[in-house]
Scaffold this motif. Structure first.
Motif, PDB file in Angstrom:
ATOM      1  N   ARG A   4      25.004 -36.429-125.481  1.00  0.00           N
ATOM      2  CA  ARG A   4      25.131 -37.777-126.148  1.00  0.00           C
ATOM      3  C   ARG A   4      23.977 -38.759-125.453  1.00  0.00           C
ATOM      4  O   ARG A   4      24.253 -40.036-125.130  1.00  0.00           O
ATOM      5  N   LEU A   5      22.983 -38.114-125.330  1.00  0.00           N
ATOM      6  CA  LEU A   5      21.795 -38.849-124.881  1.00  0.00           C
ATOM      7  C   LEU A   5      20.789 -39.084-126.291  1.00  0.00           C
ATOM      8  O   LEU A   5      20.815 -38.587-127.107  1.00  0.00           O
ATOM      9  N   THR A   6      20.209 -40.421-125.965  1.00  0.00           N
ATOM     10  CA  THR A   6      19.103 -40.826-126.779  1.00  0.00           C
ATOM     11  C   THR A   6      17.801 -40.266-126.393  1.00  0.00           C
ATOM     12  O   THR A   6      17.748 -39.742-125.283  1.00  0.00           O
ATOM     13  N   VAL A   7      16.946 -40.093-127.416  1.00  0.00           N
ATOM     14  CA  VAL A   7      15.476 -39.716-126.913  1.00  0.00           C
ATOM     15  C   VAL A   7      14.997 -40.459-125.836  1.00  0.00           C
ATOM     16  O   VAL A   7      14.449 -39.926-124.730  1.00  0.00           O
ATOM     17  N   ARG A   8      15.290 -41.947-125.803  1.00  0.00           N
ATOM     18  CA  ARG A   8      14.896 -42.825-124.614  1.00  0.00           C
ATOM     19  C   ARG A   8      15.707 -42.425-123.400  1.00  0.00           C
ATOM     20  O   ARG A   8      15.168 -42.652-122.417  1.00  0.00           O
ATOM     21  N   GLY A   9      16.999 -42.211-123.676  1.00  0.00           N
ATOM     22  CA  GLY A   9      17.486 -41.788-122.312  1.00  0.00           C
ATOM     23  C   GLY A   9      17.323 -40.654-121.826  1.00  0.00           C
ATOM     24  O   GLY A   9      17.018 -40.322-120.449  1.00  0.00           O
ATOM     25  N   LEU A  10      16.915 -39.378-122.602  1.00  0.00           N
ATOM     26  CA  LEU A  10      16.442 -38.209-121.771  1.00  0.00           C
ATOM     27  C   LEU A  10      15.002 -38.409-121.268  1.00  0.00           C
ATOM     28  O   LEU A  10      14.671 -37.796-120.401  1.00  0.00           O
ATOM     29  N   ALA A  11      14.165 -39.245-121.929  1.00  0.00           N
ATOM     30  CA  ALA A  11      12.838 -39.407-121.738  1.00  0.00           C
ATOM     31  C   ALA A  11      12.951 -40.374-119.955  1.00  0.00           C
ATOM     32  O   ALA A  11      12.409 -39.812-119.179  1.00  0.00           O
ATOM     33  N   GLY A  12      13.896 -41.081-119.976  1.00  0.00           N
ATOM     34  CA  GLY A  12      14.154 -41.775-118.960  1.00  0.00           C
ATOM     35  C   GLY A  12      14.505 -40.834-117.563  1.00  0.00           C
ATOM     36  O   GLY A  12      14.177 -40.807-116.629  1.00  0.00           O
TER      37      GLY A  12
END
Length: 191
Positions: free
Chosen positions: A21-29
């Motif tokens: 349940r990670l967003t692309v932005r969350g994984l990138a961070g």
């Protein structure tokens, strides 16, 4: 890597990210990358260095090898009690991983607490997933919330409590005998 291998790798990264349940932005961070890079990687439009793949897999709670494992997990896996991987735990506490890596939709742990043993002196939190603790044997108290506001929940065999992993929590065996519990977490939280 061939173009089709790059596309399949990107699809596996996207599948693990959505399971977490990670967003692309969350994984990138978490991985120290830009969202546009992660998006291109998931679509098979770019490749990544080994170092970046290590950071991405670490953020997903898996190994780099898991990113390249094309086994869909079909079938079943038997884990014998004596073969469970044991995780580091405090004195008088044993914690075993029941679900096998790579963790996909959930993680399951068995725990044993000697009388007076606990998950530690301070409450802890990890990620923001759903967690259920079920008491199999003995009696435990599950403290939920920040130390100054924590609520004590005393549980006997067959009792359970459900909470978010982002809420500070702590388990203590207040009983006279060994307590045995089962934790179920979905989706798996980063290690």
């Amino acid at each position: 890597m061939t173009e089709s291998e790059t596309v399949r790798l990107g699809a596996r990264i996207r599948a693990y990210r959505t399971m977490r349940r990670l967003t692309v932005r969350g994984l990138a961070g978490l991985a120290g990358a830009s969202p546009s890079f992660v998006s291109q990687l998931e679509r098979g439009r770019t490749s990544a260095s080994v170092g970046m793949l290590r950071r991405i897999s670490g953020a997903l709670g898996i190994t780099v090898a898991d990113l390249f494992n094309e086994d869909d997990g079909a079938g079943h896996r038997v884990v014998r009690r004596l073969e469970r991987p044991e995780l580091p735990a405090g004195p008088g506490t044993r914690k075993y991983l029941i679900s096998q890596r790579p963790l996909q939709n959930l993680e399951v742990y068995a725990g044993e607490f000697e009388p007076g043993a606990s998950t530690g002196g301070e409450p802890y939190s990890h990620g923001d997933s759903q967690e259920i603790l079920l008491v199999l044997r003995g009696r435990v108290t599950v403290w939920l919330g920040p130390p100054a506001e924590a609520v004590a929940n005393t549980l006997a065999p067959g009792d359970s409590v459900e909470y978010r992993t982002s809420i500070p929590h702590r388990v203590v065996n207040d009983g006279d005998g060994t307590a045995e519990v089962l934790w179920v977490v979905s989706p798996p939280t980063p290690l």
